[in-house]
Design a protein around this motif. Structure first.
Motif, PDB file in Angstrom:
ATOM      1  N   GLY A   1      72.416  -1.462  65.961  1.00  0.00           N
ATOM      2  CA  GLY A   1      72.985  -2.438  66.670  1.00  0.00           C
ATOM      3  C   GLY A   1      74.584  -2.549  66.355  1.00  0.00           C
ATOM      4  O   GLY A   1      75.532  -3.493  66.650  1.00  0.00           O
ATOM      5  N   GLU A   2      74.841  -1.266  65.940  1.00  0.00           N
ATOM      6  CA  GLU A   2      76.344  -0.951  65.203  1.00  0.00           C
ATOM      7  C   GLU A   2      77.112  -0.036  65.872  1.00  0.00           C
ATOM      8  O   GLU A   2      78.554   0.066  65.699  1.00  0.00           O
ATOM      9  CB  GLU A   2      76.067  -0.936  63.586  1.00  0.00           C
ATOM     10  CG  GLU A   2      75.551  -2.144  62.951  1.00  0.00           C
ATOM     11  CD  GLU A   2      75.785  -2.109  61.562  1.00  0.00           C
ATOM     12  OE1 GLU A   2      75.602  -3.322  60.804  1.00  0.00           O
ATOM     13  OE2 GLU A   2      75.989  -1.186  60.861  1.00  0.00           O
ATOM     14  N   TYR A   3      76.596   0.952  66.243  1.00  0.00           N
ATOM     15  CA  TYR A   3      77.317   2.335  66.399  1.00  0.00           C
ATOM     16  C   TYR A   3      77.461   2.628  68.087  1.00  0.00           C
ATOM     17  O   TYR A   3      76.775   2.015  68.943  1.00  0.00           O
ATOM     18  CB  TYR A   3      76.674   3.386  65.885  1.00  0.00           C
ATOM     19  CG  TYR A   3      77.053   3.650  64.695  1.00  0.00           C
ATOM     20  CD1 TYR A   3      78.097   4.246  64.127  1.00  0.00           C
ATOM     21  CD2 TYR A   3      76.088   2.815  63.721  1.00  0.00           C
ATOM     22  CE1 TYR A   3      78.304   4.313  62.542  1.00  0.00           C
ATOM     23  CE2 TYR A   3      76.535   2.654  61.994  1.00  0.00           C
ATOM     24  CZ  TYR A   3      77.588   3.584  61.786  1.00  0.00           C
ATOM     25  OH  TYR A   3      78.098   3.492  60.377  1.00  0.00           O
ATOM     26  N   ALA A   4      78.565   2.971  68.542  1.00  0.00           N
ATOM     27  CA  ALA A   4      78.935   3.030  69.854  1.00  0.00           C
ATOM     28  C   ALA A   4      77.989   4.010  70.803  1.00  0.00           C
ATOM     29  O   ALA A   4      77.818   3.499  71.844  1.00  0.00           O
ATOM     30  CB  ALA A   4      80.466   3.904  70.060  1.00  0.00           C
ATOM     31  N   ARG A   5      77.576   5.008  70.277  1.00  0.00           N
ATOM     32  CA  ARG A   5      76.812   5.891  71.028  1.00  0.00           C
ATOM     33  C   ARG A   5      75.231   5.055  71.448  1.00  0.00           C
ATOM     34  O   ARG A   5      74.814   5.110  72.381  1.00  0.00           O
ATOM     35  CB  ARG A   5      76.227   7.061  70.238  1.00  0.00           C
ATOM     36  CG  ARG A   5      75.225   7.878  71.204  1.00  0.00           C
ATOM     37  CD  ARG A   5      75.054   9.198  70.525  1.00  0.00           C
ATOM     38  NE  ARG A   5      76.254  10.150  69.896  1.00  0.00           N
ATOM     39  CZ  ARG A   5      76.102  11.305  69.244  1.00  0.00           C
ATOM     40  NH1 ARG A   5      74.757  11.699  68.929  1.00  0.00           N
ATOM     41  NH2 ARG A   5      77.102  11.761  68.611  1.00  0.00           N
ATOM     42  N   GLU A   6      74.663   4.295  70.255  1.00  0.00           N
ATOM     43  CA  GLU A   6      73.558   3.728  70.470  1.00  0.00           C
ATOM     44  C   GLU A   6      73.913   2.303  71.340  1.00  0.00           C
ATOM     45  O   GLU A   6      72.851   2.090  72.200  1.00  0.00           O
ATOM     46  CB  GLU A   6      72.931   3.105  69.201  1.00  0.00           C
ATOM     47  CG  GLU A   6      71.693   2.654  69.231  1.00  0.00           C
ATOM     48  CD  GLU A   6      70.630   3.727  69.394  1.00  0.00           C
ATOM     49  OE1 GLU A   6      69.478   3.481  69.642  1.00  0.00           O
ATOM     50  OE2 GLU A   6      71.036   4.864  69.260  1.00  0.00           O
ATOM     51  N   ALA A   7      75.105   1.913  71.458  1.00  0.00           N
ATOM     52  CA  ALA A   7      75.558   0.692  72.084  1.00  0.00           C
ATOM     53  C   ALA A   7      75.631   1.287  73.649  1.00  0.00           C
ATOM     54  O   ALA A   7      74.897   0.425  74.747  1.00  0.00           O
ATOM     55  CB  ALA A   7      76.846   0.130  71.812  1.00  0.00           C
TER      56      ALA A   7
ATOM     57  N   SER B   1      78.698  -5.271  61.199  1.00  0.00           N
ATOM     58  CA  SER B   1      78.240  -6.402  61.665  1.00  0.00           C
ATOM     59  C   SER B   1      76.542  -6.693  61.351  1.00  0.00           C
ATOM     60  O   SER B   1      76.243  -7.742  61.684  1.00  0.00           O
ATOM     61  CB  SER B   1      78.431  -6.304  63.158  1.00  0.00           C
ATOM     62  OG  SER B   1      77.433  -5.417  63.707  1.00  0.00           O
ATOM     63  N   ASN B   2      76.264  -5.805  60.302  1.00  0.00           N
ATOM     64  CA  ASN B   2      74.793  -5.739  60.207  1.00  0.00           C
ATOM     65  C   ASN B   2      73.911  -5.870  61.355  1.00  0.00           C
ATOM     66  O   ASN B   2      72.837  -6.931  61.409  1.00  0.00           O
ATOM     67  CB  ASN B   2      74.528  -6.533  58.982  1.00  0.00           C
ATOM     68  CG  ASN B   2      74.966  -6.281  57.701  1.00  0.00           C
ATOM     69  OD1 ASN B   2      75.641  -5.046  57.535  1.00  0.00           O
ATOM     70  ND2 ASN B   2      74.391  -6.821  56.519  1.00  0.00           N
TER      71      ASN B   2
ATOM     72  N   LYS C   1      73.215  -3.288  53.902  1.00  0.00           N
ATOM     73  CA  LYS C   1      72.823  -2.930  54.883  1.00  0.00           C
ATOM     74  C   LYS C   1      71.163  -2.096  55.072  1.00  0.00           C
ATOM     75  O   LYS C   1      70.959  -1.639  54.008  1.00  0.00           O
ATOM     76  CB  LYS C   1      73.406  -1.471  55.565  1.00  0.00           C
ATOM     77  CG  LYS C   1      73.428  -1.155  56.780  1.00  0.00           C
ATOM     78  CD  LYS C   1      74.277  -1.810  57.862  1.00  0.00           C
ATOM     79  CE  LYS C   1      75.726  -1.617  57.617  1.00  0.00           C
ATOM     80  NZ  LYS C   1      76.626  -2.655  58.381  1.00  0.00           N
ATOM     81  N   THR C   2      70.459  -2.355  56.101  1.00  0.00           N
ATOM     82  CA  THR C   2      69.282  -1.836  56.192  1.00  0.00           C
ATOM     83  C   THR C   2      69.267  -0.796  57.383  1.00  0.00           C
ATOM     84  O   THR C   2      69.997  -1.208  58.598  1.00  0.00           O
ATOM     85  CB  THR C   2      68.053  -2.795  56.156  1.00  0.00           C
ATOM     86  OG1 THR C   2      68.537  -3.787  57.197  1.00  0.00           O
ATOM     87  CG2 THR C   2      68.005  -3.335  54.920  1.00  0.00           C
TER      88      THR C   2
END
Length: 641
Positions: A347-353, A271-272, A340-341
């Protein structure tokens, strides 16, 4: 602390090699020994076993699957999931090693019905110049067919589809309604309550700028309710790519039909950075109170692992986690039209979400990213295969062959997702009281699910305030777990006293799979300064190993034989159980905890291909990995909240 038994104490094998836990009613559990029934298995009310399934599978009815050559339809997919042998679109016999217990068939809603008409040379398709061009390319096969398919997908993602073709395969058109009825009635034919659950569902395919915002929708209902409406689409003027449009459809569905529905996002890694926003704006609107309430209401589950990469964690975000670098897809967006940067990854990975959800809850009083964990295949072959030695790929072009390892999944001038990076993943285990639509759906709503990358690892995870080591001496883990705490997906009960939370954890290897390396608890929290933190704890492990001063554990070893694609269970453990107490607990900090279970190293599917087809692999192709399971989290909220 490690506790290891021989599958006879805390965790036992049930009818299908799963955790079989006896659970009396709450009333019986609270009574004295003499007051309870003699049989400890009487009056059980809690889920006794996990049911295994796939939340995301496509047939030839989907635009992309069909145009890439998938000729199998829903009946084929349902029969395969139930354990029957079918012939794949490339003419190969295929069968699952073990049947699934349930599945959601999620064909794309946009242009429903177009792909079968293109394959058949429908006169309505051929009458249009672009339709004729695509049909001729499809019929030619090989590179011409691939070129035609990519042109169709490109026109879809750029929203430049011919208007008359779009109108013929959108809501309001006969072909669209007929295809939806086909999907619904096929699920109903194969639904067998108590034995196999066939869910009615679809995929809402929002992909603005090539950024993946897809959601899969699962209905709790049968055809009487499902056929009262047709699914939403994303192509204007018939639909919208803003998730608020999907939430509005879900609200209308429940209001109009009296039914129930949920949505699952997937592949935030493509989702970038748009999948889990926290800023004031996101695609289509603002991250405001309305947004967080709607997302919390409609999306209780996240597809954390599948064919297009594993989305639990990333080494850039979790540099202290040596296992975060697992099957990461971080080249770019879905069609690699934008690279990707590093700033996009959060904003993409479950743990960070999950961590971002704590921050948004602090701001709005609602956590929009309070989701359970699950895995799925997202296969576009109609074949829900997630086994390394039985992997039939993402699409027909990636079904078993001597060339699929070298065939990119997506390629552009900016880069490629190479064929060998596709992942034979994953499945969702659901702790439900019975194998029915209502029971499994309700388990998703309460988030009592967990993901695996394919193996059928047994996993129990309970959180409370007074678990202790004596709780490891019972076979009735659910009796203790549900009585003294809450299961995965739940919220810790308010504390009684000043102690730290305790967790009862049990993991059992897949009975036909690899031994277990370790069990870890992943914790995330919002500290007093408003900063998001995380830590991974090794809490149970196999063999004669010890933690170092920093809490790190030596590697388990590696028994994989590259010449035979085999391994030995001479290392690792068949069962790992423990009671763990958070040593760094802050009663004033919002937090979540989830379990990650790692197997010992085993071969990836590319090694099986190397030996079967006698091919040379790219030097960068990974041959060995450690498959894993992810529990849904348990959340802690300070009592003052």
């Amino acid at each position: 602390m490690l506790r290891l038994y021989v599958c006879s104490m805390l965790l036992t094998l049930g009818p299908a090699g799963v955790l079989a836990d006896a659970v009396p009613t709450k009333e019986a559990a609270e009574g004295t020994f003499a007051e309870r029934p003699f049989s400890p298995y009487a009056n059980r009310t809690f889920p006794e076993r996990p049911f295994w399934g796939d939340t995301h599978l496509h047939t030839g009815l989907s635009l992309d699957a069909g145009t890439f050559g998938n000729t199998l339809l829903p009946d084929d997919a349902w029969r395969f999931a139930k354990g029957q042998q079918v012939i794949s679109s490339t003419g190969q016999p295929v069968r699952l090693a073990r049947p699934l217990d349930w599945m959601v068939l999620t064909d794309h809603t946009d242009l429903m019905g177009f792909a079968p008409d293109l394959q058949a040379g429908n006169p309505g398709v051929l009458a249009h110049p672009k339709g004729l061009e695509w049909y001729e390319g499809y019929s030619a096969g090989g590179d011409e067919a691939a070129k035609a398919a990519f042109d169709i997908i490109s026109n879809f993602s750029q929203m430049t589809l011919p208007e008359d073709l779009l109108e013929s395969y959108s809501p309001g058109a006969d072909a669209f309604a007929f295809t939806w009825e086909h999907i619904v009635m096929a699920a109903e034919r194969h639904n067998d309550p108590g034995n196999f659950t066939a869910f009615i569902g679809f995929e809402w395919t929002s992909v603005p700028k090539g950024f993946n915002l897809h959601r899969n929708v699962m209905l709790r209902d049968g055809p009487i309710r499902a056929l009262q409406m047709v699914p939403p689409v994303t192509q204007p003027p018939y639909g919208n790519t803003d998730p608020k449009a999907l939430y509005a459809w879900l609200e209308e569905y429940q209001t109009k039909t009296g039914g129930r529905a949920v949505a699952f996002a997937h592949n935030g890694n493509l989702s970038n950075g748009w999948m889990f926003p926290t800023e004031d704006t996101y695609h289509g609107g603002k991250v405001d109170e309305e947004y967080v309430q709607n997302r919390a209401k409609w999306e209780p589950h996240y597809e954390v692992t599948q064919i297009k990469g594993d989305g639990e964690a990333h080494p850039y975000l979790s540099p202290d986690d040596p296992f975060a670098d697992y099957e990461n897809w971080d080249v770019g967006n879905l069609d690699i039209s934008e690279l990707k940067t590093d700033d996009m990854l959060a904003g993409e990975y479950a743990r960070e979400a999950l961590k971002r959800g704590l921050m948004l809850e602090e701001k709005f009083g609602v956590n929009p990213y309070k989701f359970g964990m699950g895995g799925a295949t997202d296969s576009h072959t109609s074949l829900a295969t997630a086994e390394e030695d039985n992997y039939f790929g993402k699409s027909v072009s990636a079904e078993p062959s001597a060339t699929r390892v070298l065939h990119p999944f997506v390629e552009s001038d900016l880069g490629a997702f190479e064929g060998h990076t596709l992942v034979a993943s994953g499945y969702t285990a659901v702790w439900a009281s019975e194998n029915t639509r209502s029971a499994i759906f309700d388990a998703f709503k309460r988030r009592e699910t967990y993901a695996t990358t394919g193996p059928r690892i047994g996993l129990r995870f309970f959180g409370g305030w007074d678990f202790d080591e004596s709780d490891l001496l019972t076979r009735l883990v659910a009796d203790v777990g549900y009585t003294k705490g809450v299961p995965m997906g739940g919220d810790l009960r308010p504390p009684e006293g000043e102690g730290a939370p305790t967790f009862l954890i049990g993991a059992l290897r897949d009975p036909v799979g690899a031994n277990l390396d370790r069990v870890q608890v992943v914790k995330g929290w919002l500290d007093a300064d408003g900063a998001l933190q995380e830590k991974v704890y090794n809490v149970a492990w196999s063999d004669d190993r010890a933690l170092d001063a920093n809490g790190n554990l030596p590697e388990v070893g590696n028994t994989v034989d590259l010449d035979t694609a085999s391994w030995s269970n001479s290392i690792g453990a068949s069962e790992l159980v423990t009671v763990w107490t958070d040593p760094d607990f802050d009663p004033d900090a919002r937090a979540f905890y989830y379990v990650r279970v790692l197997e010992i190293p085993t071969p990836r599917w590319v090694l099986y291909d190397k030996l079967r087809f006698g091919i040379d692999l790219p030097a960068e192709a990974q041959l060995i990995h450690q498959e894993r399971a992810y529990s849904s989290p348990i959340w802690y909220t300070p009592p003052s909240e």
